[in-house]
Design a protein around this motif. Structure first.
Motif, PDB file in Angstrom:
ATOM      1  N   SER A 157       0.933  -1.417   0.053  1.00 28.27           N
ATOM      2  CA  SER A 157      -0.472  -0.525  -0.154  1.00 28.27           C
ATOM      3  C   SER A 157       1.148   1.234   0.140  1.00 28.27           C
ATOM      4  O   SER A 157       0.726   2.163  -1.274  1.00 28.27           O
ATOM      5  N   ASN A 163      -4.803   2.573  -0.701  1.00 32.59           N
ATOM      6  CA  ASN A 163      -5.657   1.929   0.343  1.00 32.59           C
ATOM      7  C   ASN A 163      -6.357   0.450  -0.223  1.00 32.59           C
ATOM      8  O   ASN A 163      -6.268   0.321  -0.797  1.00 32.59           O
ATOM      9  N   ILE A 164      -4.647  -0.687   0.137  1.00 36.82           N
ATOM     10  CA  ILE A 164      -5.276  -1.636  -0.164  1.00 36.82           C
ATOM     11  C   ILE A 164      -6.028  -2.199   1.128  1.00 36.82           C
ATOM     12  O   ILE A 164      -5.140  -2.312   2.285  1.00 36.82           O
TER      13      ILE A 164
END
Length: 172
Positions: A157, A163-164
């Motif tokens: 990320s 934003n993973i």
């Protein structure tokens, strides 16, 4: 069913080595996967074919970055209470040798993760003290292995400024 601590150590080592073998074999060659799964959030991915080589490279870069952080692995073992994990490093964790593939040319699984913000992982609900607990709260598992994956996804990320999040799918 009660298992001896020796048996649990051997079982844990075998699971760890199995995971390692999957990661290293995926990194060694391009893996093609057919997918048709629900994303765990009520959506569904279209059936198709994707490759995982670039995602494996990103995971490798994240692991190298983590292993290059002094004390990280030791702290993970201590905070989760999982003392059986061994740090075995055969390659230097030099960030210049393990690079994240460029986002602009990403394809396959890496492109899907970067586009959707989701890394979909599948598995079974199991629990072993310190190692993992996927049973108590399957959407937010605890233990060494879930924390390890969270750390990898956090590094990916940050590398891509995205934003993973991890989406978990469990087999029956």
């Amino acid at each position: 069913m009660m298992m001896s601590s020796s048996f649990m150590r051997v079982l844990t080592f075998l699971m760890m080595m199995s995971s390692f073998c999957v990661l290293t074999s995926a990194a060694a060659e391009e893996t093609t996967t057919t997918y048709d799964v629900r994303d765990g959030a009520g959506g569904e991915y279209d059936a198709g074919i994707t490759t995982s080589g670039e995602l494996s490279q990103a995971v490798d870069a994240a692991i190298a970055e983590l292993m290059g952080t002094k004390g990280w692995f030791h702290d993970l073992r201590n905070t989760t209470g999982y003392k059986h994990a061994l740090e075995v490093v055969t390659c230097t964790p030099d960030k210049n040798m393990w690079l994240y593939p460029p986002e602009k040319t990403a394809t396959g699984s890496l492109k899907r993760v970067l586009t959707t913000g989701k890394l979909v992982v599948a598995g079974v609900k199991w629990s072993a003290p310190g190692a993992a607990d996927y049973r108590t709260n399957p959407d937010a598992p605890t233990g060494f292995w879930p924390k390890y994956l969270e750390a990898i996804v956090d590094k990916i990320s940050k590398a891509y400024k995205k934003n993973i999040r991890v989406v978990r799918i469990y087999y029956q």
